[in-house]
Design a protein around this motif. Structure first.
Motif, PDB file in Angstrom:
ATOM      1  N   ALA A  20      -0.487   1.926  20.546  1.00  5.53           N
ATOM      2  CA  ALA A  20      -0.673   3.112  19.708  1.00  5.53           C
ATOM      3  C   ALA A  20       0.088   2.989  18.390  1.00  5.53           C
ATOM      4  N   ARG A  21       1.319   2.487  18.464  1.00  4.17           N
ATOM      5  CA  ARG A  21       2.121   2.339  17.252  1.00  4.17           C
ATOM      6  C   ARG A  21       1.591   1.207  16.379  1.00  4.17           C
ATOM      7  N   TYR A  22       1.169   0.130  17.008  1.00  3.81           N
ATOM      8  CA  TYR A  22       0.569  -0.976  16.263  1.00  3.81           C
ATOM      9  C   TYR A  22      -0.613  -0.492  15.432  1.00  3.81           C
ATOM     10  N   LYS A  23      -1.469   0.334  16.032  1.00  3.62           N
ATOM     11  CA  LYS A  23      -2.665   0.814  15.343  1.00  3.62           C
ATOM     12  C   LYS A  23      -2.306   1.752  14.189  1.00  3.62           C
ATOM     13  N   VAL A  29      -0.921   0.529   6.487  1.00  2.00           N
ATOM     14  CA  VAL A  29      -0.901  -0.569   5.511  1.00  2.00           C
ATOM     15  C   VAL A  29      -2.316  -0.827   4.982  1.00  2.00           C
ATOM     16  N   ASN A  30      -3.305  -0.790   5.851  1.00  3.14           N
ATOM     17  CA  ASN A  30      -4.687  -0.988   5.400  1.00  3.14           C
ATOM     18  C   ASN A  30      -5.119   0.067   4.387  1.00  3.14           C
ATOM     19  N   LEU A  31      -4.716   1.314   4.619  1.00  2.00           N
ATOM     20  CA  LEU A  31      -5.079   2.392   3.706  1.00  2.00           C
ATOM     21  C   LEU A  31      -4.473   2.168   2.331  1.00  2.00           C
ATOM     22  N   SER A  32      -3.230   1.695   2.312  1.00  5.57           N
ATOM     23  CA  SER A  32      -2.530   1.501   1.050  1.00  5.57           C
ATOM     24  C   SER A  32      -3.002   0.269   0.290  1.00  5.57           C
ATOM     25  N   PHE A  33      -3.300  -0.816   1.014  1.00  5.57           N
ATOM     26  CA  PHE A  33      -3.598  -2.086   0.347  1.00  5.57           C
ATOM     27  C   PHE A  33      -5.085  -2.459   0.352  1.00  5.57           C
ATOM     28  N   TRP A  34      -5.833  -1.977   1.341  1.00  7.86           N
ATOM     29  CA  TRP A  34      -7.250  -2.350   1.459  1.00  7.86           C
ATOM     30  C   TRP A  34      -8.195  -1.161   1.260  1.00  7.86           C
ATOM     31  N   ASN A  35      -7.629   0.031   1.076  1.00  6.50           N
ATOM     32  CA  ASN A  35      -8.433   1.253   1.003  1.00  6.50           C
ATOM     33  C   ASN A  35      -9.330   1.379   2.229  1.00  6.50           C
ATOM     34  N   SER A  36      -8.755   1.084   3.381  1.00  9.40           N
ATOM     35  CA  SER A  36      -9.467   1.090   4.658  1.00  9.40           C
ATOM     36  C   SER A  36      -8.660   1.884   5.673  1.00  9.40           C
ATOM     37  N   ILE A  37      -9.346   2.557   6.604  1.00  8.34           N
ATOM     38  CA  ILE A  37      -8.647   3.304   7.654  1.00  8.34           C
ATOM     39  C   ILE A  37      -8.718   2.564   8.995  1.00  8.34           C
ATOM     40  N   SER A  38      -9.051   1.272   8.957  1.00  6.91           N
ATOM     41  CA  SER A  38      -9.120   0.495  10.190  1.00  6.91           C
ATOM     42  C   SER A  38      -7.751   0.391  10.834  1.00  6.91           C
ATOM     43  N   GLU A  39      -7.726   0.529  12.155  1.00  9.58           N
ATOM     44  CA  GLU A  39      -6.481   0.422  12.909  1.00  9.58           C
ATOM     45  C   GLU A  39      -6.214  -0.990  13.418  1.00  9.58           C
ATOM     46  N   THR A  40      -7.146  -1.902  13.197  1.00  8.02           N
ATOM     47  CA  THR A  40      -7.004  -3.250  13.754  1.00  8.02           C
ATOM     48  C   THR A  40      -7.274  -4.377  12.759  1.00  8.02           C
ATOM     49  N   ALA A  41      -8.023  -4.104  11.689  1.00  7.60           N
ATOM     50  CA  ALA A  41      -8.383  -5.162  10.741  1.00  7.60           C
ATOM     51  C   ALA A  41      -7.152  -5.700  10.030  1.00  7.60           C
ATOM     52  N   ALA A  88       6.984  -2.088  -1.067  1.00  4.76           N
ATOM     53  CA  ALA A  88       5.654  -1.472  -1.130  1.00  4.76           C
ATOM     54  C   ALA A  88       5.076  -1.283   0.270  1.00  4.76           C
ATOM     55  N   VAL A  89       5.272  -2.285   1.142  1.00  3.24           N
ATOM     56  CA  VAL A  89       4.802  -2.171   2.524  1.00  3.24           C
ATOM     57  C   VAL A  89       5.606  -1.098   3.256  1.00  3.24           C
ATOM     58  N   LYS A  90       6.908  -1.086   3.029  1.00  3.93           N
ATOM     59  CA  LYS A  90       7.763  -0.058   3.633  1.00  3.93           C
ATOM     60  C   LYS A  90       7.287   1.339   3.260  1.00  3.93           C
ATOM     61  N   ASN A  95       4.622   6.715   4.870  1.00  2.23           N
ATOM     62  CA  ASN A  95       3.639   7.796   4.777  1.00  2.23           C
ATOM     63  C   ASN A  95       3.202   8.261   6.165  1.00  2.23           C
ATOM     64  N   THR A  96       3.239   7.346   7.132  1.00  2.00           N
ATOM     65  CA  THR A  96       2.858   7.680   8.505  1.00  2.00           C
ATOM     66  C   THR A  96       4.064   8.034   9.356  1.00  2.00           C
ATOM     67  N   TYR A  97       5.193   7.374   9.112  1.00  2.00           N
ATOM     68  CA  TYR A  97       6.415   7.624   9.883  1.00  2.00           C
ATOM     69  C   TYR A  97       7.551   8.028   8.931  1.00  2.00           C
ATOM     70  N   PRO A  98       7.464   9.221   8.327  1.00  3.76           N
ATOM     71  CA  PRO A  98       8.452   9.615   7.310  1.00  3.76           C
ATOM     72  C   PRO A  98       9.864   9.827   7.844  1.00  3.76           C
ATOM     73  N   ASN A  99      10.016  10.081   9.134  1.00  5.76           N
ATOM     74  CA  ASN A  99      11.336  10.362   9.699  1.00  5.76           C
ATOM     75  C   ASN A  99      11.873   9.215  10.548  1.00  5.76           C
ATOM     76  N   THR A 100      11.286   8.033  10.389  1.00  3.51           N
ATOM     77  CA  THR A 100      11.681   6.869  11.173  1.00  3.51           C
ATOM     78  C   THR A 100      12.517   5.924  10.318  1.00  3.51           C
ATOM     79  N   ASP A 101      13.440   5.221  10.936  1.00  6.94           N
ATOM     80  CA  ASP A 101      14.302   4.258  10.244  1.00  6.94           C
ATOM     81  C   ASP A 101      13.479   3.023   9.879  1.00  6.94           C
ATOM     82  N   ILE A 102      13.176   2.848   8.604  1.00 10.66           N
ATOM     83  CA  ILE A 102      12.354   1.737   8.125  1.00 10.66           C
ATOM     84  C   ILE A 102      13.053   1.092   6.938  1.00 10.66           C
TER      85      ILE A 102
END
Length: 270
Positions: A20-23, A29-41, A88-90, A95-102
Protein backbone atom coordinates in the motif's frame (compact mmCIF):
# COMPACT_ATOMS: atom_id res chain seq x y z
CA UNK A 1 25.70 -27.07 18.62
CA UNK A 2 24.54 -25.77 15.27
CA UNK A 3 21.86 -23.16 14.72
CA UNK A 4 20.02 -24.58 11.72
CA UNK A 5 19.11 -22.12 9.01
CA UNK A 6 15.37 -21.47 9.30
CA UNK A 7 12.82 -19.43 7.37
CA UNK A 8 12.11 -15.82 8.33
CA UNK A 9 9.29 -14.93 5.96
CA UNK A 10 7.54 -11.57 6.11
CA UNK A 11 3.96 -12.02 7.30
CA UNK A 12 1.03 -11.23 5.03
CA UNK A 13 -0.20 -8.18 6.97
CA UNK A 14 3.22 -6.56 6.73
CA UNK A 15 3.40 -7.33 3.01
CA UNK A 16 0.02 -5.66 2.49
CA UNK A 17 1.22 -2.55 4.34
CA UNK A 18 4.42 -2.47 2.29
CA UNK A 19 2.44 -2.77 -0.94
CA UNK A 20 0.00 0.00 0.00
CA UNK A 21 2.80 2.42 0.87
CA UNK A 22 4.81 1.47 -2.20
CA UNK A 23 1.84 2.33 -4.42
CA UNK A 24 1.18 5.68 -2.72
CA UNK A 25 4.84 6.68 -2.96
CA UNK A 26 5.05 5.63 -6.61
CA UNK A 27 1.87 7.52 -7.45
CA UNK A 28 3.19 10.69 -5.76
CA UNK A 29 6.45 10.66 -7.75
CA UNK A 30 4.70 9.72 -11.00
CA UNK A 31 2.25 12.59 -10.60
CA UNK A 32 5.06 15.08 -10.06
CA UNK A 33 7.48 13.87 -12.73
CA UNK A 34 5.38 11.96 -15.30
CA UNK A 35 1.99 13.69 -14.91
CA UNK A 36 0.60 10.21 -14.26
CA UNK A 37 -1.47 8.77 -11.40
CA UNK A 38 -0.17 5.22 -11.90
CA UNK A 39 0.66 3.41 -8.67
CA UNK A 40 3.05 0.94 -10.29
CA UNK A 41 4.57 2.41 -13.48
CA UNK A 42 8.26 3.38 -13.55
CA UNK A 43 9.11 1.72 -10.22
CA UNK A 44 10.16 -1.62 -8.78
CA UNK A 45 11.58 -3.02 -5.56
CA UNK A 46 15.36 -3.24 -5.27
CA UNK A 47 17.68 -4.02 -2.37
CA UNK A 48 16.96 -7.04 -0.18
CA UNK A 49 13.20 -6.93 -0.80
CA UNK A 50 13.77 -6.98 -4.54
CA UNK A 51 16.35 -9.77 -4.26
CA UNK A 52 13.99 -11.90 -2.14
CA UNK A 53 16.20 -11.86 0.96
CA UNK A 54 14.42 -9.36 3.20
CA UNK A 55 12.97 -10.05 6.65
CA UNK A 56 10.41 -8.01 8.56
CA UNK A 57 13.06 -5.64 9.95
CA UNK A 58 14.57 -4.86 6.53
CA UNK A 59 14.40 -1.44 4.89
CA UNK A 60 12.26 -1.25 1.76
CA UNK A 61 14.26 -0.04 -1.25
CA UNK A 62 12.41 1.21 -4.32
CA UNK A 63 13.89 2.43 -7.60
CA UNK A 64 11.71 4.99 -9.35
CA UNK A 65 12.63 5.84 -12.91
CA UNK A 66 12.40 9.51 -13.93
CA UNK A 67 12.13 11.05 -17.43
CA UNK A 68 15.41 11.54 -19.28
CA UNK A 69 14.88 15.29 -19.63
CA UNK A 70 15.02 15.53 -15.84
CA UNK A 71 18.51 14.06 -15.97
CA UNK A 72 19.53 16.77 -18.42
CA UNK A 73 17.94 19.41 -16.21
CA UNK A 74 19.59 18.41 -12.94
CA UNK A 75 22.93 17.66 -14.61
CA UNK A 76 23.07 21.23 -15.89
CA UNK A 77 22.56 22.81 -12.47
CA UNK A 78 25.68 24.35 -10.95
CA UNK A 79 26.34 23.31 -7.38
CA UNK A 80 25.25 19.72 -6.80
CA UNK A 81 22.24 19.16 -9.01
CA UNK A 82 22.07 15.65 -7.55
CA UNK A 83 21.13 17.12 -4.17
CA UNK A 84 18.48 19.27 -5.84
CA UNK A 85 17.06 16.16 -7.48
CA UNK A 86 16.69 14.39 -4.14
CA UNK A 87 14.95 17.46 -2.76
CA UNK A 88 12.52 17.50 -5.69
CA UNK A 89 11.65 13.82 -5.12
CA UNK A 90 11.34 14.46 -1.39
CA UNK A 91 8.90 17.32 -2.00
CA UNK A 92 6.80 15.15 -4.32
CA UNK A 93 6.43 12.50 -1.61
CA UNK A 94 5.69 15.12 1.07
CA UNK A 95 2.55 16.01 -0.87
CA UNK A 96 1.24 12.54 0.03
CA UNK A 97 2.91 12.12 3.44
CA UNK A 98 3.13 15.69 4.83
CA UNK A 99 3.53 14.59 8.46
CA UNK A 100 6.10 11.85 7.88
CA UNK A 101 9.86 12.09 8.48
CA UNK A 102 11.31 12.38 4.95
CA UNK A 103 14.82 13.51 3.99
CA UNK A 104 17.44 13.17 1.28
CA UNK A 105 20.44 11.09 2.30
CA UNK A 106 23.37 10.52 -0.06
CA UNK A 107 21.78 8.64 -2.94
CA UNK A 108 18.23 8.12 -1.69
CA UNK A 109 15.18 9.77 -0.19
CA UNK A 110 14.52 8.15 3.20
CA UNK A 111 10.96 7.84 4.49
CA UNK A 112 10.63 6.86 8.15
CA UNK A 113 7.12 5.90 9.19
CA UNK A 114 5.99 6.18 12.80
CA UNK A 115 5.58 2.39 13.09
CA UNK A 116 9.29 1.85 12.36
CA UNK A 117 8.99 0.88 8.70
CA UNK A 118 11.54 2.64 6.50
CA UNK A 119 11.51 3.14 2.74
CA UNK A 120 14.55 4.30 0.75
CA UNK A 121 13.63 5.75 -2.64
CA UNK A 122 16.31 5.72 -5.34
CA UNK A 123 15.49 8.12 -8.21
CA UNK A 124 17.14 6.83 -11.36
CA UNK A 125 17.33 7.15 -15.13
CA UNK A 126 17.27 4.23 -17.53
CA UNK A 127 20.37 4.03 -19.71
CA UNK A 128 20.78 1.37 -22.38
CA UNK A 129 24.30 -0.08 -22.42
CA UNK A 130 25.38 -0.99 -25.94
CA UNK A 131 28.38 -2.91 -24.61
CA UNK A 132 26.30 -5.12 -22.33
CA UNK A 133 23.13 -4.93 -24.47
CA UNK A 134 20.84 -4.26 -21.53
CA UNK A 135 19.37 -1.45 -19.48
CA UNK A 136 21.26 -0.11 -16.50
CA UNK A 137 20.30 2.82 -14.30
CA UNK A 138 22.05 6.08 -13.45
CA UNK A 139 21.34 7.49 -10.00
CA UNK A 140 22.48 10.59 -8.06
CA UNK A 141 25.22 10.64 -5.46
CA UNK A 142 25.28 13.90 -3.51
CA UNK A 143 28.70 13.33 -1.92
CA UNK A 144 31.86 15.17 -3.00
CA UNK A 145 29.95 17.90 -4.81
CA UNK A 146 27.64 15.51 -6.65
CA UNK A 147 28.08 12.89 -9.37
CA UNK A 148 26.20 10.08 -11.12
CA UNK A 149 26.61 6.38 -10.41
CA UNK A 150 25.33 3.23 -12.11
CA UNK A 151 23.46 0.18 -10.89
CA UNK A 152 22.00 -2.98 -12.41
CA UNK A 153 19.51 -4.30 -9.83
CA UNK A 154 17.56 -6.51 -12.23
CA UNK A 155 20.69 -8.53 -13.04
CA UNK A 156 21.27 -9.03 -9.31
CA UNK A 157 17.70 -10.16 -8.77
CA UNK A 158 17.85 -12.63 -11.66
CA UNK A 159 21.17 -14.10 -10.45
CA UNK A 160 19.89 -14.53 -6.91
CA UNK A 161 16.67 -16.10 -8.14
CA UNK A 162 18.54 -18.63 -10.29
CA UNK A 163 20.87 -19.63 -7.47
CA UNK A 164 17.97 -19.90 -5.03
CA UNK A 165 16.20 -22.26 -7.43
CA UNK A 166 19.36 -24.34 -7.78
CA UNK A 167 19.65 -24.55 -3.98
CA UNK A 168 15.96 -25.45 -3.62
CA UNK A 169 15.34 -22.32 -1.53
CA UNK A 170 18.40 -22.55 0.72
CA UNK A 171 20.03 -19.34 -0.57
CA UNK A 172 17.16 -17.03 0.38
CA UNK A 173 16.78 -18.72 3.76
CA UNK A 174 20.52 -18.36 4.46
CA UNK A 175 20.50 -14.65 3.65
CA UNK A 176 17.40 -14.09 5.76
CA UNK A 177 18.78 -16.08 8.70
CA UNK A 178 22.01 -14.06 8.73
CA UNK A 179 19.92 -10.87 8.70
CA UNK A 180 17.85 -12.16 11.61
CA UNK A 181 20.95 -12.81 13.72
CA UNK A 182 22.39 -9.43 12.73
CA UNK A 183 19.23 -7.61 13.80
CA UNK A 184 18.68 -9.54 17.03
CA UNK A 185 22.23 -10.15 18.30
CA UNK A 186 24.46 -7.58 16.56
CA UNK A 187 22.08 -4.69 15.91
CA UNK A 188 24.60 -2.02 16.96
CA UNK A 189 26.93 -2.98 14.10
CA UNK A 190 26.71 -2.22 10.39
CA UNK A 191 26.47 -5.09 7.93
CA UNK A 192 24.88 -4.32 4.57
CA UNK A 193 22.33 -6.58 2.94
CA UNK A 194 24.23 -6.73 -0.34
CA UNK A 195 27.36 -7.97 1.47
CA UNK A 196 25.30 -10.73 3.13
CA UNK A 197 23.75 -11.72 -0.18
CA UNK A 198 26.97 -11.65 -2.18
CA UNK A 199 28.81 -13.73 0.41
CA UNK A 200 26.01 -16.29 0.70
CA UNK A 201 25.68 -16.49 -3.09
CA UNK A 202 29.30 -17.60 -3.37
CA UNK A 203 29.66 -19.54 -0.11
CA UNK A 204 26.65 -21.79 -0.71
CA UNK A 205 28.48 -23.56 -3.56
CA UNK A 206 26.54 -26.75 -4.33
CA UNK A 207 24.61 -27.00 -1.07
CA UNK A 208 20.84 -27.23 -1.29
CA UNK A 209 17.77 -28.43 0.56
CA UNK A 210 17.04 -32.08 -0.19
CA UNK A 211 14.61 -32.58 -3.03
CA UNK A 212 11.90 -35.21 -3.09
CA UNK A 213 13.47 -38.66 -3.19
CA UNK A 214 17.00 -37.34 -2.63
CA UNK A 215 19.17 -39.00 0.00
CA UNK A 216 21.27 -37.12 2.54
CA UNK A 217 25.01 -37.22 1.78
CA UNK A 218 27.67 -38.63 4.10
CA UNK A 219 29.43 -35.29 4.53
CA UNK A 220 30.23 -34.79 8.23
CA UNK A 221 30.77 -31.03 7.98
CA UNK A 222 27.63 -29.01 8.73
CA UNK A 223 26.35 -26.36 6.34
CA UNK A 224 27.10 -23.64 8.91
CA UNK A 225 30.68 -24.89 9.16
CA UNK A 226 30.99 -24.72 5.38
CA UNK A 227 29.93 -21.06 5.44
CA UNK A 228 32.44 -20.19 8.16
CA UNK A 229 35.27 -22.11 6.48
CA UNK A 230 34.58 -20.31 3.21
CA UNK A 231 34.71 -17.00 5.08
CA UNK A 232 38.09 -17.91 6.59
CA UNK A 233 39.43 -19.16 3.27
CA UNK A 234 38.76 -16.01 1.25
CA UNK A 235 39.88 -13.64 4.03
CA UNK A 236 42.97 -15.38 5.33
CA UNK A 237 41.17 -16.38 8.52
CA UNK A 238 39.54 -12.98 8.80
CA UNK A 239 42.76 -10.98 8.55
CA UNK A 240 41.89 -9.21 5.28
CA UNK A 241 38.68 -8.03 3.68
CA UNK A 242 38.28 -9.71 0.29
CA UNK A 243 36.87 -8.02 -2.79
CA UNK A 244 33.33 -9.21 -3.40
CA UNK A 245 31.11 -8.40 -6.35
CA UNK A 246 27.34 -8.21 -6.43
CA UNK A 247 25.79 -11.30 -8.07
CA UNK A 248 24.74 -10.70 -11.64
CA UNK A 249 25.83 -7.06 -11.91
CA UNK A 250 29.46 -7.69 -10.81
CA UNK A 251 29.53 -4.28 -9.13
CA UNK A 252 32.22 -4.02 -6.43
CA UNK A 253 30.97 -4.15 -2.84
CA UNK A 254 32.61 -2.21 -0.03
CA UNK A 255 32.86 -4.77 2.76
CA UNK A 256 35.25 -2.89 5.05
CA UNK A 257 32.51 -1.91 7.54
CA UNK A 258 30.76 -5.25 7.78
CA UNK A 259 33.20 -8.06 7.13
CA UNK A 260 34.28 -8.55 10.76
CA UNK A 261 30.63 -8.62 11.92
CA UNK A 262 29.77 -11.19 9.28
CA UNK A 263 32.49 -13.44 10.76
CA UNK A 264 31.03 -13.01 14.25
CA UNK A 265 27.58 -14.00 12.97
CA UNK A 266 28.91 -17.09 11.22
CA UNK A 267 30.71 -18.13 14.41
CA UNK A 268 27.50 -17.56 16.36
CA UNK A 269 25.61 -19.83 13.95
CA UNK A 270 28.00 -22.67 14.84
Amino acid sequence: MSYSVVKHNIDMDTRKKISARYKRITKAVNLSFWNSISETAHSFYVGSYGRGTAIDTSDLDVLIELPEDEFDHFSSINGNGQSRLLQAVKNAILNTYPNTDIKGDGQVVVIKFSDGMKFEILPAFKNFSVWEWKDIYKYPDTHMGGNWMSTDPKAEQEAMKRKNTESNGLLYDTCQHIRYIRDTKFSSYHLSGILIDAFSYNAIQGWHYLREGEQKSNITESYEEVLLNYYKKISWNGLVTPTLKAPGSNIDIDGTKGWEILGKILNYMI
